[in-house]
Motif scaffolding. Structure first.
Motif, PDB file in Angstrom:
ATOM      1  N   LEU A 472      -9.893  -1.631  -2.211  1.00  0.00           N
ATOM      2  CA  LEU A 472      -9.338  -2.290  -1.026  1.00  0.00           C
ATOM      3  C   LEU A 472      -9.491  -1.341   0.164  1.00  0.00           C
ATOM      4  CD1 LEU A 472      -7.716  -4.617   0.302  1.00  0.00           C
ATOM      5  CD2 LEU A 472      -5.641  -3.312  -0.224  1.00  0.00           C
ATOM      6  N   TYR A 474      -8.471  -0.953   4.014  1.00  0.00           N
ATOM      7  CA  TYR A 474      -7.448  -1.498   4.912  1.00  0.00           C
ATOM      8  C   TYR A 474      -7.455  -0.724   6.229  1.00  0.00           C
ATOM      9  CZ  TYR A 474      -2.765  -2.485   6.781  1.00  0.00           C
ATOM     10  OH  TYR A 474      -1.705  -2.834   7.582  1.00  0.00           O
ATOM     11  N   LEU A 496      -1.926  -5.222  -0.860  1.00  0.00           N
ATOM     12  CA  LEU A 496      -2.336  -4.917  -2.236  1.00  0.00           C
ATOM     13  C   LEU A 496      -1.855  -5.992  -3.200  1.00  0.00           C
ATOM     14  CD1 LEU A 496      -1.771  -1.070  -2.442  1.00  0.00           C
ATOM     15  CD2 LEU A 496      -3.924  -2.264  -2.909  1.00  0.00           C
ATOM     16  N   GLU A 503      -6.704  -3.382  -8.276  1.00  0.00           N
ATOM     17  CA  GLU A 503      -7.225  -2.362  -7.367  1.00  0.00           C
ATOM     18  C   GLU A 503      -7.095  -0.980  -8.005  1.00  0.00           C
ATOM     19  OE1 GLU A 503      -8.765  -3.638  -5.120  1.00  0.00           O
ATOM     20  OE2 GLU A 503      -7.835  -5.607  -4.979  1.00  0.00           O
ATOM     21  N   LEU A 506      -7.641   2.713  -2.935  1.00  0.00           N
ATOM     22  CA  LEU A 506      -7.274   2.199  -1.616  1.00  0.00           C
ATOM     23  C   LEU A 506      -7.875   3.139  -0.570  1.00  0.00           C
ATOM     24  CD1 LEU A 506      -5.614   0.496   0.457  1.00  0.00           C
ATOM     25  CD2 LEU A 506      -3.712   2.090   0.045  1.00  0.00           C
ATOM     26  N   VAL A 539      -5.953   7.292  -3.360  1.00  0.00           N
ATOM     27  CA  VAL A 539      -5.768   6.820  -1.988  1.00  0.00           C
ATOM     28  C   VAL A 539      -6.637   7.697  -1.097  1.00  0.00           C
ATOM     29  CG1 VAL A 539      -4.166   6.414  -0.095  1.00  0.00           C
ATOM     30  CG2 VAL A 539      -3.411   6.079  -2.461  1.00  0.00           C
TER      31      VAL A 539
END
Length: 584
Positions: A472, A474, A496, A503, A506, A539
Motif C-alpha cells: 500500500l 499512501y 489499510l 498488506e 506500507l 513501513v
C-alpha cells in the motif's frame, strides 16, 4: 533597486518595456526607486508626464472626497497625498502603484477615530494624524521583522467579501451628501431605513448635481477610461451650481486653506495611542494586502517584480509622512494604478508629476476648490464604491466553490452589520479558520502504478492505476503537526483496513509532508507500534526531505535504529518490496 535585502542593479542598455532587467547582489535596502531613476531613458518622459498629469487630475477630486469620507476638511486629502507620492517614488518597488487616500482606508480610519474624538473637530484632526503615524510605525516594524508574508493572510473569498462590504458601506455613507436627506445613523441598514423614511425631504437640486456627476463619472469610465472622469464631473458640477441663483441651495465645500502643509507631530497621549492601536493594525493589514495585490497584478503584466517586504516598508514610510503633514492613513487606489499602466508609463516619475500638480492646486486653486458642491464629491465616492463591489468575484467563487462564496457573503455582512473594523477582524478570523480547517483535513490518497507514465498516480482518479498486491502506497498532502497528526494516524489505519488484500509493506509518500512537529512524531511512533501488531512487515518512507528525515532520525524512528525505512523515491521502495517478496 533593493528587494528583500538584495540590491537590484539595472543592466545597461535600452529596454523595450521599462527599466532594466535586474540581477541581485547582497546590499542595504534604502531607496530602490533611485536605481530606476538613474537608468532613466529619454523616451520615457512623454508617457510618464502624460500619465502623471492624468493621475494628478484624478487625485484632486478624489483627495477632497476621501478626506470628507474620513470626516476631515477636504484640504487634508491633499496633505495626505502630497509628500507620500514623493516618498513612495523613492522607496516603493512598484513603478505604477497609485498611493494616497483610498475610500476603504478612509472609512476604517473614520470608524476608529470617531469613537474616541468625542465630537471635537480639532481633536479629530490630531487623532487622524496620530493614527497615520501609528499605521506607519507598525508597517515599518513589520518590514524590519520581514513580515511581508502577511499579504496572504486574507484569502480571496474573504477579501472579496470584505471589499464588497466596504463598497456597500461607502454607498450608504454618501446618502446624505448625495440627496440632501438628513441621515444620522452610522450603519448600513439603519441608513437605508432612514433614507426610506426621509424620501419626502430629498433636496432635488442636490440630488440632480449628485446624480449628474455620478453619470458623468460612470459614462467616462466606460467610453473614455483614460479621461479623469471625476475631475470632469466635479468641474462641470462646480460651474453649473455657480451659474444657478444662489447656487440653488446646494451645499458647497467652503473655504479651503491655501499653502503647503507644515510638518508637525500630533500631540496625543499614550491612552489615545492605545485606543487607536487596533484600528491601526486593521489598516495595516487591509492596506498592505490591497497594495501588494494591486502592485503585483500590474507588475506581472509589465514584466517586473514587486517585493512584499519593501512594499510594507513603503506603506509605513508613506503613512509616517502623511501623519507628519496633517494627513490621515493612506494606502493605494486600483484606478490610479491601472491608468498610468494603460497610458504606457515606465516609472514612478508619474507620482512625482502628480505631486507637483497637487502642490500647484494647494498653492493657487484654494478659492476655486471652495466652490465645489459636496454632492459632486459624494458622487466621486459613490463611483468608487460601485467599482469595488465585486459582483464578478462572487460569480467566480460561486462557480468554483459554493462554500467559498458563502464565506465571502459572511465577510461582507460582518462589515455592513457591525463596522469596518469588525469586518477586518471577521475577515482575518475566517481566513485563519479556513486555513486551519484545510490543514486539519488535507487531501490524501492511495497511489497506484502507471508503468506507461513511469510514475505513481491516485487510484481514485485514475482507473488505469495498478495496485501492487501486498503493498500500500499512501500520500498525505500537508505538513504533519498537532492539528492533523491524529487524523493522519487514523486515516492510515482506516485505509489499510479498507484496502483489499493482506498488506505486507506500507510506503508513506512524504513528498507533501514538508515538516512535522513533536506531536506528529509521537503519533507516527504510535502508528508504527499499531502497525507492528497488525503484522505489517515493513513501513517505508519515500521522498522525505532532509528536514523531515533529520527529525525522524533524532527521535529514533529512522532505520537502522528505528522502524521506518527511508527510500529516495517510491520506485526505490517498491523495488525493495519486490526483491524481498521474490527472495521468499
Amino acid at each position: 533597486m533593493v528587494c528583500g535585502g538584495a540590491t537590484i542593479l539595472p543592466r545597461p542598455g535600452p529596454l523595450a518595456r521599462g527599466p532594466a532587467v535586474v540581477h541581485y547582489r547582497r546590499g542595504v535596502n534604502v531607496l530602490p526607486g533611485l536605481a530606476v531613476l538613474r537608468s532613466y531613458q529619454r523616451g520615457w518622459w512623454r508617457p510618464d508626464l502624460v500619465a502623471g498629469a492624468t493621475v494628478g487630475a484624478m487625485l484632486v477630486p478624489q483627495s477632497m472626497a476621501y478626506a470628507e469620507l474620513a470626516g476631515l476638511p477636504p484640504v487634508h486629502g491633499f496633505y495626505a497625498v502630497l509628500v507620500p507620492l514623493v516618498v513612495y517614488a523613492l522607496v516603493g518597488t512598484s513603478r505604477h502603484l497609485g498611493v494616497g487616500p483610498e475610500p476603504g482606508t478612509a472609512i476604517l480610519a473614520a470608524t476608529g477615530v470617531g469613537a474616541i474624538a468625542s465630537g471635537d473637530p480639532a481633536r479629530y484632526v490630531v487623532l487622524m494624524a496620530a493614527l497615520a503615524l501609528l499605521v506607519g510605525a507598525i508597517a515599518v516594524l513589520g518590514a524590519v521583522a520581514r513580515l511581508g508574508f502577511v499579504a496572504s493572510v486574507l484569502s480571496k473569498p474573504v477579501l472579496v467579501g470584505y471589499i464588497t462590504g466596504v463598497g456597500l458601506t461607502l454607498l450608504s455613507s454618501q446618502v446624505a451628501a448625495f440627496s440632501g436627506v438628513p441621515i444620522t445613523a452610522d450603519r448600513f441598514f439603519p441608513r437605508v431605513l432612514q433614507l426610506a423614511q426621509g424620501l419626502g425631504s430629498v433636496h432635488l437640486p442636490t440630488l440632480a448635481v449628485g446624480a449628474g456627476s455620478l453619470a458623468v463619472v460612470l459614462v467616462l469610465r466606460t467610453v473614455a477610461p483614460r479621461v479623469p472622469g471625476a475631475l470632469v464631473a466635479v468641474g462641470a458640477a462646480t460651474v453649473v451650481v455657480a451659474l444657478l441663483p444662489d447656487g440653488a441651495g446646494v451645499p458647497l465645500v467652503g473655504e479651503v486653506p491655501q499653502g503647503l502643509p507644515v510638518p508637525a507631530l500630533p500631540l496625543v497621549g499614550a491612552g489615545d495611542l492605545v485606543a487607536l492601536l487596533p484600528v491601526a493594525a486593521g489598516i495595516v493589514l487591509v492596506g498592505f494586502t490591497d497594495n501588494v495585490l494591486t502592485a503585483r497584478s500590474v507588475a506581472a503584466r509589465q514584466g517586473y517584480r514587486v517585493d512584499p517586504n519593501q512594499e510594507l516598508l513603503a506603506l509605513g514610510l508613506t503613512n509616517l509622512s502623511s501623519g507628519l503633514t496633517q494627513g490621515f492613513p493612506v494606502s493605494s487606489s486600483a484606478s490610479r494604478t491601472a491608468v498610468p499602466a494603460a497610458l504606457g508609463s515606465r516609472t514612478q516619475v508619474v507620482s512625482l508629476t502628480a505631486a507637483v500638480l497637487v502642490a500647484a492646486t494647494l498653492l493657487f486653486l484654494g478659492p476655486a476648490l471652495g466652490q465645489v458642491p459636496r454632492a459632486a464629491l459624494a458622487a466621486v465616492v459613490v463611483a468608487a464604491a460601485i467599482a469595488i463591489i465585486d459582483v464578478p468575484g462572487y460569480r467566480s467563487l460561486w462557480r468554483v466553490s459554493r462554500s467559498e462564496a458563502l464565506l465571502a457573503g459572511v465577510a461582507a455582512l460582518g462589515v455592513i452589520v457591525a463596522d469596518v473594523l469588525v469586518g477586518v477582524l471577521v475577515a482575518v478570523g475566517l481566513s485563519v479558520l479556513v486555513a486551519l480547517a484545510r490543514m486539519a483535513r488535507p487531501h490524501d490518497a492511495v497511489l497506484g502504478d502507471r508503468p506507461d507514465l513511469d510514475g505513481w498516480v491516485e487510484v481514485e482518479t485514475d482507473p488505469r492505476a495498478r495496485v501492487e498486491p501486498g503493498l500500500l502506497v499512501y500520500r498525505f498532502d500537508a505538513p504533519l503537526f498537532f492539528l492533523n497528526a491524529e487524523r493522519f494516524r487514523s486515516r492510515v489505519l482506516a485505509t489499510l483496513e479498507a484496502n483489499p488484500g493482506e498488506e505486507e509493506w506500507l510506503v508513506l509518500d512524504l513528498e507533501g509532508v514538508g515538516d512535522l512537529d513533536a506531536t506528529a512524531l509521537d503519533e507516527l511512533g504510535d502508528l508504527v507500534e499499531a502497525l507492528r501488531t497488525e503484522g505489517l512487515q515493513r513501513v517505508a518512507v519515500a521522498r522525505g526531505n532532509a528536514k523531515v528525515l533529520d527529525r525522524l532520525r533524532r527521535v529514533g524512528l529512522l532505520a537502522p535504529e528505528g522502524p521506518l525505512h527511508p527510500y529516495a523515491t517510491i520506485n526505490a521502495a517498491v523495488r525493495a518490496f519486490r526483491a524481498a517478496r521474490d527472495a521468499r
